[in-house]
Design a protein around this motif. Structure first.
Motif, PDB file in Angstrom:
ATOM      1  N   TYR A   1      59.869  27.992  66.940  1.00  0.00           N
ATOM      2  CA  TYR A   1      60.260  28.476  68.009  1.00  0.00           C
ATOM      3  C   TYR A   1      61.586  27.966  68.503  1.00  0.00           C
ATOM      4  CZ  TYR A   1      58.036  24.826  70.386  1.00  0.00           C
ATOM      5  OH  TYR A   1      57.615  22.951  70.484  1.00  0.00           O
ATOM      6  N   ASP A   2      62.475  28.534  69.138  1.00  0.00           N
ATOM      7  CA  ASP A   2      63.789  28.058  69.758  1.00  0.00           C
ATOM      8  C   ASP A   2      63.604  28.184  71.023  1.00  0.00           C
ATOM      9  OD1 ASP A   2      66.430  27.812  69.995  1.00  0.00           O
ATOM     10  OD2 ASP A   2      67.270  29.323  68.821  1.00  0.00           O
ATOM     11  N   ILE A   3      63.914  26.938  71.597  1.00  0.00           N
ATOM     12  CA  ILE A   3      64.105  26.682  73.084  1.00  0.00           C
ATOM     13  C   ILE A   3      65.111  27.481  73.752  1.00  0.00           C
ATOM     14  CG2 ILE A   3      62.377  24.853  72.784  1.00  0.00           C
ATOM     15  CD1 ILE A   3      64.833  22.843  73.087  1.00  0.00           C
ATOM     16  N   THR A   4      66.104  27.649  73.124  1.00  0.00           N
ATOM     17  CA  THR A   4      67.335  28.173  73.431  1.00  0.00           C
ATOM     18  C   THR A   4      67.408  29.823  73.617  1.00  0.00           C
ATOM     19  OG1 THR A   4      68.717  28.403  71.448  1.00  0.00           O
ATOM     20  CG2 THR A   4      68.593  26.167  72.969  1.00  0.00           C
ATOM     21  N   ASP A   5      66.178  30.606  72.893  1.00  0.00           N
ATOM     22  CA  ASP A   5      66.190  31.723  73.010  1.00  0.00           C
ATOM     23  C   ASP A   5      64.895  32.382  73.557  1.00  0.00           C
ATOM     24  OD1 ASP A   5      67.115  34.582  71.923  1.00  0.00           O
ATOM     25  OD2 ASP A   5      66.480  34.200  69.730  1.00  0.00           O
ATOM     26  N   TYR A   6      65.002  33.990  73.693  1.00  0.00           N
ATOM     27  CA  TYR A   6      63.751  34.406  74.120  1.00  0.00           C
ATOM     28  C   TYR A   6      62.855  34.225  72.920  1.00  0.00           C
ATOM     29  CZ  TYR A   6      66.131  37.024  77.477  1.00  0.00           C
ATOM     30  OH  TYR A   6      66.999  37.264  78.618  1.00  0.00           O
ATOM     31  N   GLN A   7      61.349  34.130  73.105  1.00  0.00           N
ATOM     32  CA  GLN A   7      60.415  33.994  72.081  1.00  0.00           C
ATOM     33  C   GLN A   7      60.061  35.361  71.459  1.00  0.00           C
ATOM     34  OE1 GLN A   7      59.526  30.626  71.848  1.00  0.00           O
ATOM     35  NE2 GLN A   7      61.178  30.613  73.225  1.00  0.00           N
ATOM     36  N   HIS A   8      60.079  35.275  70.226  1.00  0.00           N
ATOM     37  CA  HIS A   8      59.666  35.954  69.252  1.00  0.00           C
ATOM     38  C   HIS A   8      58.547  36.162  68.646  1.00  0.00           C
ATOM     39  CE1 HIS A   8      64.118  36.881  69.080  1.00  0.00           C
ATOM     40  NE2 HIS A   8      64.261  35.683  68.894  1.00  0.00           N
ATOM     41  N   VAL A   9      57.619  35.243  68.885  1.00  0.00           N
ATOM     42  CA  VAL A   9      56.336  35.244  68.400  1.00  0.00           C
ATOM     43  C   VAL A   9      55.396  34.627  69.704  1.00  0.00           C
ATOM     44  CG1 VAL A   9      54.505  34.560  66.815  1.00  0.00           C
ATOM     45  CG2 VAL A   9      56.745  34.988  66.237  1.00  0.00           C
ATOM     46  N   LEU A  10      54.470  35.308  69.991  1.00  0.00           N
ATOM     47  CA  LEU A  10      53.553  34.879  71.169  1.00  0.00           C
ATOM     48  C   LEU A  10      51.941  34.991  70.590  1.00  0.00           C
ATOM     49  CD1 LEU A  10      55.239  36.374  74.300  1.00  0.00           C
ATOM     50  CD2 LEU A  10      55.436  33.951  73.555  1.00  0.00           C
ATOM     51  N   PHE A  11      51.197  34.258  71.433  1.00  0.00           N
ATOM     52  CA  PHE A  11      49.552  34.182  71.055  1.00  0.00           C
ATOM     53  C   PHE A  11      48.888  34.564  72.192  1.00  0.00           C
ATOM     54  CE2 PHE A  11      51.535  31.841  67.741  1.00  0.00           C
ATOM     55  CZ  PHE A  11      50.990  32.078  66.681  1.00  0.00           C
ATOM     56  N   ALA A  12      47.972  35.480  72.025  1.00  0.00           N
ATOM     57  CA  ALA A  12      47.314  36.277  73.436  1.00  0.00           C
ATOM     58  C   ALA A  12      45.677  35.971  73.036  1.00  0.00           C
ATOM     59  CB  ALA A  12      47.394  37.877  73.440  1.00  0.00           C
ATOM     60  N   GLY A  13      45.283  35.584  74.465  1.00  0.00           N
ATOM     61  CA  GLY A  13      43.692  35.349  74.551  1.00  0.00           C
ATOM     62  C   GLY A  13      43.381  36.611  74.934  1.00  0.00           C
ATOM     63  N   ARG A  14      41.933  36.983  75.183  1.00  0.00           N
ATOM     64  CA  ARG A  14      41.219  37.914  75.670  1.00  0.00           C
ATOM     65  C   ARG A  14      41.063  37.932  77.117  1.00  0.00           C
ATOM     66  NH1 ARG A  14      38.055  36.498  71.283  1.00  0.00           N
ATOM     67  NH2 ARG A  14      36.542  35.677  72.457  1.00  0.00           N
ATOM     68  N   SER A  15      41.312  36.641  77.741  1.00  0.00           N
ATOM     69  CA  SER A  15      41.070  36.180  78.978  1.00  0.00           C
ATOM     70  C   SER A  15      41.568  34.840  79.404  1.00  0.00           C
ATOM     71  CB  SER A  15      39.695  36.605  79.504  1.00  0.00           C
ATOM     72  OG  SER A  15      38.599  35.639  78.976  1.00  0.00           O
TER      73      SER A  15
END
Length: 293
Positions: free
Chosen positions: A252-266
């Motif tokens: 990940y690049d802390i100077t840019d928008y995030q291109h990969v995220l991880f989602a939980g169900r809740s």
């Protein structure tokens, strides 16, 4: 641009006084008044003694106006993009909307809710220290506010990121436990690569986490909640299910928008996933997961 130079552009002069030197692409570059005020805030924070109240900051009216602009803008985005639980946490914490809060008053509220307290962060806090103190229910928080010329953007974690992003979660017992467990895990392990592993899971949960809610992805991570731009863009990211190896190996690049995220169900699912990892992680985990740093 070197990440440390952009996010922590501070050194100490020969007398030990903090000095900021903002790079050309920083919003504060060339603003001597703002720079000097940042220096004074850093100096006050550097003099802070743990166990005593955080220094009171004499914010300017321009700072309060910046806070008001941000509060109005983010409140609208939170209604649309934030997890329902997050909106509830923020309402319970009840930060003032008309002025920049002092760390002491927020600490007083958090202590009553979960036992957590905020202490001044000055410049770059070493990763072991930043995470480790969370075991003691302490959280390093910046006291400066971003430059008024770009109220909806900051290249650094400022008081908006700390109080709008992290503080509501620190006031919720279930999520605050994840911060505490993070500190305990970092103190328990010895290998730098294991600390890096913990940091990456923290990044993709408590900093940039999302959950599925009502057929849509909604934000709960501090980095998303405190950023107008991230909230507008995060649903365009490649959003994947929670996965330790995926989180550990995704750059990940802390100077840019995030291109990969991880989602939980809740939020409960995130808590179960992250707390199990934090309670059991040891220095063999990078090899077991199959990652190398």
């Amino acid at each position: 641009m070197d990440d440390v130079a952009l996010y922590a552009p501070m050194t100490y002069d020969e007398s030990g006084y903090p000095r900021y030197a903002f790079p050309a692409n920083h919003p504060a570059h060339g603003d001597e008044d703002y720079t000097e005020r940042r220096n004074r805030i850093a100096h006050l924070g550097a003099q802070h003694v743990y166990g005593t109240p955080a220094p009171e900051i004499d914010y300017h009216e321009r700072d309060h106006e910046t806070w008001r602009v941000i509060q109005r803008s983010l409140a609208e985005r939170h209604d649309e993009y934030a997890a329902t639980d997050v909106v509830k946490w923020a309402a319970e914490l009840a930060l003032p909307a008309d002025r920049v809060p002092q760390l002491n008053e927020v600490t007083e509220r958090l202590t009553a809710m979960t036992g957590f307290g905020l202490q001044p962060a000055v410049g770059f806090v070493p990763i072991e220290e930043f995470y480790g103190v969370q075991a003691d229910r302490r959280f390093y928080a910046a006291q400066f506010i971003r430059h008024h010329s770009q109220p909806l953007f900051s290249p650094e974690a400022d008081v908006v990121h700390e109080l709008v992003g992290h503080a509501p979660a620190l006031g919720n017992p279930k999520v605050a436990e994840l911060y505490r467990l993070t500190g305990e895990a970092v103190r328990r392990v010895a290998e730098p690569r294991t600390i890096e592993l913990i940091s990456r899971i923290f990044w993709f949960t408590l900093e940039y986490g999302v959950i599925e809610e009502g057929g849509q992805f909604r934000a709960y991570g501090a980095g998303l909640l405190s950023s107008f731009g991230e909230l507008e863009r995060f649903r365009e990211a490649d959003i994947r299910p929670l996965d330790l190896k995926g989180m550990a190996t995704t750059e990940y690049d802390i100077t840019d928008y995030q291109h990969v995220l991880f989602a939980g169900r809740s939020i409960d699912h995130v808590h179960e996933f992250f707390s199990e990892f934090l309670r059991t992680v040891d220095d063999e985990d990078p090899d077991r997961i199959g990652v190398s740093f």
